[in-house]
Design an enzyme around this catalytic site. Structure first.
Site, PDB file in Angstrom:
ATOM      1  N   ASP A 343       0.814  -1.213   0.000  1.00  0.00           N
ATOM      2  CA  ASP A 343       0.000   0.000   0.000  1.00  0.00           C
ATOM      3  C   ASP A 343       0.855   1.274   0.000  1.00  0.00           C
ATOM      4  O   ASP A 343       1.940   1.293   0.568  1.00  0.00           O
ATOM      5  CB  ASP A 343      -0.853  -0.041   1.278  1.00  0.00           C
ATOM      6  CG  ASP A 343      -2.035   0.881   1.221  1.00  0.00           C
ATOM      7  OD1 ASP A 343      -2.158   1.631   0.245  1.00  0.00           O
ATOM      8  OD2 ASP A 343      -2.854   0.837   2.162  1.00  0.00           O
ATOM      9  N   ASP A 459      -6.182  -6.789  -1.928  1.00  0.00           N
ATOM     10  CA  ASP A 459      -6.638  -6.637  -0.551  1.00  0.00           C
ATOM     11  C   ASP A 459      -8.101  -6.203  -0.505  1.00  0.00           C
ATOM     12  O   ASP A 459      -8.651  -5.711  -1.510  1.00  0.00           O
ATOM     13  CB  ASP A 459      -5.749  -5.569   0.126  1.00  0.00           C
ATOM     14  CG  ASP A 459      -5.572  -5.804   1.609  1.00  0.00           C
ATOM     15  OD1 ASP A 459      -6.414  -6.497   2.201  1.00  0.00           O
ATOM     16  OD2 ASP A 459      -4.594  -5.286   2.170  1.00  0.00           O
ATOM     17  N   ASP A 529      -2.334 -10.613   9.361  1.00  0.00           N
ATOM     18  CA  ASP A 529      -1.470  -9.449   9.571  1.00  0.00           C
ATOM     19  C   ASP A 529      -0.583  -9.653  10.791  1.00  0.00           C
ATOM     20  O   ASP A 529       0.343  -8.882  11.023  1.00  0.00           O
ATOM     21  CB  ASP A 529      -2.316  -8.185   9.779  1.00  0.00           C
ATOM     22  CG  ASP A 529      -2.664  -7.523   8.452  1.00  0.00           C
ATOM     23  OD1 ASP A 529      -2.232  -8.030   7.404  1.00  0.00           O
ATOM     24  OD2 ASP A 529      -3.379  -6.506   8.484  1.00  0.00           O
TER      25      ASP A 529
HETATM   26  C1  GLA Z   1      -4.074  -4.865   5.121  1.00  0.00           C
HETATM   27  C2  GLA Z   1      -3.190  -6.043   4.758  1.00  0.00           C
HETATM   28  C3  GLA Z   1      -1.750  -5.705   5.042  1.00  0.00           C
HETATM   29  C4  GLA Z   1      -1.356  -4.485   4.268  1.00  0.00           C
HETATM   30  C5  GLA Z   1      -2.286  -3.331   4.596  1.00  0.00           C
HETATM   31  C6  GLA Z   1      -2.016  -2.153   3.687  1.00  0.00           C
HETATM   32  O1  GLA Z   1      -4.097  -4.668   6.496  1.00  0.00           O
HETATM   33  O2  GLA Z   1      -3.600  -7.185   5.437  1.00  0.00           O
HETATM   34  O3  GLA Z   1      -0.935  -6.797   4.718  1.00  0.00           O
HETATM   35  O4  GLA Z   1      -1.394  -4.781   2.902  1.00  0.00           O
HETATM   36  O5  GLA Z   1      -3.640  -3.698   4.447  1.00  0.00           O
HETATM   37  O6  GLA Z   1      -2.844  -1.096   3.955  1.00  0.00           O
END
Ligand code: GLA
Length: 724
Positions: A343, A459, A529
């Site tokens: 991101d 995502d 995450d």
């Molecule tokens: C989500 C994804 C992360 C990352 C963030 C970026 O939380 O799970 O791995 O890509 O978005 O904003």
């Protein structure tokens, strides 16, 4: 058997009359149904082929409809065009078709006794994998819309027993998610439901999968039933136990607020339910599902997945071209194969994506941060000898974006009500074909602008709140849930048609789309995450029950979540945990200490040489569960030909003195001798005593190995090779 539809069925005596029997079978398992023309169809048996009882009894209807005595929560409930609430289903015909040498399809078409409505129940048997899928398709020719209130994918009935449920749900610890934590419970009379009502994140809080067993499910012994739903939307799993402890299961799309207006002659198709049975514990179910996923579901399921560095935890939103190029260079020097820019790379001016509050929807590269553009980065990666990948979230829009101004009607909203923001963002309405086109076009534009991209991380970071669609007519607002998921699949399919070989990772705030529906369009998934090694041991353990290691992204990071010492876990511990899944990195390489970097590079080298192949294509044996909470966890992968194996063992965060781990191995050839070698030994510890020894598979499985890894966060990786 020759291809094409043929008649089938054996005759069996049921009371006084002779009934037809339908067999849906794999190499080791079988589902038997009583299926006689013009009568209701019922479950007779689901289990091992070897143990079919000599006398079979009706366990329950194949698909109970709301009608007749209506004594159970129905698997199918519709309101007919004339307002009649009841349905009575009988069998019209049964057809069978060999799809190829390994797959056989059986379609039972039921019809309402009175109304022009057909319900086709389709089973596909994957013989070698011992997996059977089931789905339901409803069509009608009534004079107007019917309303479908409920339509399950599968609703098997089980005889009386001490039924236990294993479910996989997100457990929040230290405010961090832990997807697919394992929960085991004894079912009691009454109904238990596990459901997802959040739509877009189909698998975040609860995973659409479950195991049933008599008594707690064991790894290597006992009968276990497994079921997963292939659905990236709302779903429910219902377990209704009678007082006599007979169990009725109902699995399918969620019914809440989803009464579907269905016009004549338009098929309404349930998600697939994936069914697996094992007479040898849940380990066998997992191995069968992993084979099924690799052979039939995942894109590139038979191709090794790359070893990558993802930028997210390394730099978050704070990067520029120089920083990214340095990361790419470091990744290449470490021996990695792919760099993924997460991101933060898009949006310009006041809509620049410098945080989570702006930019989604404006998929143009941020010229200030990355003057060389995405293709410039891809070229740079190529010059360093590695591939380039990019993060996108095309279903979403920040209110602060050009897109939100231009297309307010594309946002999911409920009439004039406020549109709640989740992570400062709104959800685009994929029931609308124009939005589907936008998503496909966005993807295509990004790929065209930078053909050097060979990997995408897709995502989806919010769920549905205040459901509603500007596109859907007012009498069809409740069609949203189904139409959104179908709209998403349609966009996925169009993209896949154009980019069949592109590697795509599915992500939804971590493991929010770890479901077999989404996986059919992806090469792998972001598991969580939460990259803390200690937490990942539990997360990956749960996830491994239904999903294969080759798709389960596991990244070496510097996360100290769950470590009371609040320092990163030992490098070898983190390395071992990451190597047991689809191995990668999630950090800023320049932050690695020289010792960490050395450990990481040794891991990358070994992964390329032999670890990746064994983990991604071998058979998983879970050996010692972290959920026992006795301070250890261990698992192994064994190659299909049983000549090589890897054993991962970890010492967890228990504070008392422990005995060394006595670990019995599994899945080896009892008659072969294996050389045991400890590899990637933690710094500062001598190789384990067993390293260098040779033992027969029989001895390793019967007596096991003693692993003195008692120290907190000690771990080991053993490589076993069959001796000639
Ligand atoms: C989500 C994804 C992360 C990352 C963030 C970026 O939380 O799970 O791995 O890509 O978005 O904003």
């Amino acid at each position: 058997m020759k291809a094409g539809m043929i008649a089938l069925g054996a005759l069996l005596a049921v009371g006084q009359v002779w009934a037809e029997q339908v067999r849906i079978e794999t190499e080791d398992t079988v589902i038997l149904l009583e299926a006689t023309k013009d009568r209701d169809v019922g479950w007779l048996y689901w289990g091992s082929k070897e143990n079919v009882p000599s006398s079979l009894g009706w366990q329950g209807p194949l698909l109970s409809a709301f009608g007749g005595w209506a004594e159970r929560d129905p698997a199918l409930r519709v309101t007919h065009a004339d307002g009649v609430l009841t349905t009575e289903l009988v069998l019209e015909k049964t057809e069978r078709m060999a799809l190829d040498a390994n797959r056989e399809r059986t379609v039972l078409t039921l019809r309402d006794k009175l109304y022009p409505m057909q319900v086709a129940v389709t089973f596909t048997a994957y013989k070698k994998e011992n997996v059977i899928t089931q789905s339901v398709t409803l069509t009608h020719q009534e004079p107007g819309d019917i309303t479908v209130h409920a339509m399950a994918s599968s609703a098997p009935s089980f005889p009386e027993g001490d039924w236990w449920l294993t479910s996989f749900q997100n457990r929040f610890l230290d405010r961090w998610p832990n997807e697919m934590h394992l929960f085991e419970e004894r079912l009691m009379p009454g109904t238990k439901r596990i459901a997802n009502y959040r739509s877009t994140r189909s698998a975040y809080f609860e995973n659409p999968s479950m195991l049933l067993s008599k008594g707690p499910a064991e790894e290597a012994n006992g009968e276990v039933y497994g079921m997963a739903l292939a659905w990236t939307g709302n779903w429910q799993l219902d377990f209704a136990m009678r007082t006599g402890r007979e169990l009725e299961v109902k699995a399918g799309m969620a019914e809440l607020g989803a009464d579907y207006r269905l016009p004549p002659n338009k098929p309404y198709v349930s998600p697939e339910a994936i069914l697996a049975y094992s007479a040898e514990g849940k380990g066998r179910i997992s191995r069968n599902l992993h084979d099924y996923a690799r052979n039939y579901v995942l894109v590139g399921g038979l191709k090794p997945n790359p070893i990558l560095l993802n930028s997210w935890e390394g730099v978050y939103f704070t990067f520029d071209e120089k920083k990214i190029k340095e990361m790419i260079k470091d990744a290449a020097e470490m021996g990695l194969e792919l760099f993924v820019l997460d991101d933060g790379w898009f949006g310009n001016g006041e809509n620049a994506r410098d945080g989570a509050n702006a930019g989604l929807g404006d998929w143009q590269v941020n010229a200030k941060k990355l003057p060389c553009g995405i293709q410039g980065l891809a070229d740079y990666a190529k010059a360093q000898g590695i591939r380039f990948g990019l993060w996108i979230e095309p279903e979403m829009v920040n209110p602060k974006s050009e897109l939100a101004k231009k297309h307010p009607d594309w946002v999911v909203k409920s009439g004039a009500r406020d549109i709640p923001q989740g992570r400062n963002q709104w959800l685009l309405d994929l029931t609308n074909p124009a939005v589907q086109d936008f998503v496909v076009q966005t993807f295509d534009d990004i790929m065209k602008s930078a053909p050097g991209i060979s990997y995408i991380k897709w995502d989806a970071n919010r769920t549905v709140a205040n459901v509603g669609s500007t596109y859907l007519p007012k009498d069809r607002q409740a069609n949203f849930w189904y139409d959104y998921a179908r709209g998403l699949y349609s966009a996925y399919a169009r993209i896949r048609e154009k980019y069949p070989d592109l590697e795509i990772q599915v992500c939804a705030s971590g493991g929010g789309r770890v479901d077999y529906g989404a996986l059919a369009y992806h090469n792998e998934f972001w598991t969580s995450d939460n990259t803390s090694a200690i937490r990942r041991i539990y997360i990956q353990w749960g996830t491994s029950h239904f999903y294969p290691a080759k798709a389960m992204a596991a990244h070496f990071s510097r996360s100290a979540v769950g470590n009371p010492l609040n320092v990163p876990f030992p490098a070898s511990f983190r390395l071992h945990v990451a190597l047991s899944g689809r191995f990668g990195f999630e950090l800023q390489p320049s932050h690695l200490t020289p010792q960490e970097r050395k450990v990481a590079e040794a891991g990358i080298k070994a992964a390329k040489e032999y670890i990746r192949d064994i983990v991604q294509f071998g058979d998983l044996y879970r050996l010692h569960s972290p959920y026992l909470r006795d301070g250890y966890a261990a698992l192994s992968y064994v190659t299909k030909d049983k000549t090589q194996a890897l054993v991962f063992a970890y010492s967890l965060d228990t504070a008392y003195d422990k005995e060394p781990l006595a670990l019995r191995l599994a899945g080896l050839d009892p008659n072969r001798s294996y050389k045991v070698e400890e590899v990637l030994t933690p710094d500062g510890r001598k190789p384990l005593p067993c390293s260098g020894q040779s033992h027969t598979g029989k001895a390793l499985m019967r007596d096991g190995l003693t692993l003195p890894i008692t120290k907190l966060y000690d771990s080991c990786l053993l490589r076993l090779r069959a001796e000639p």
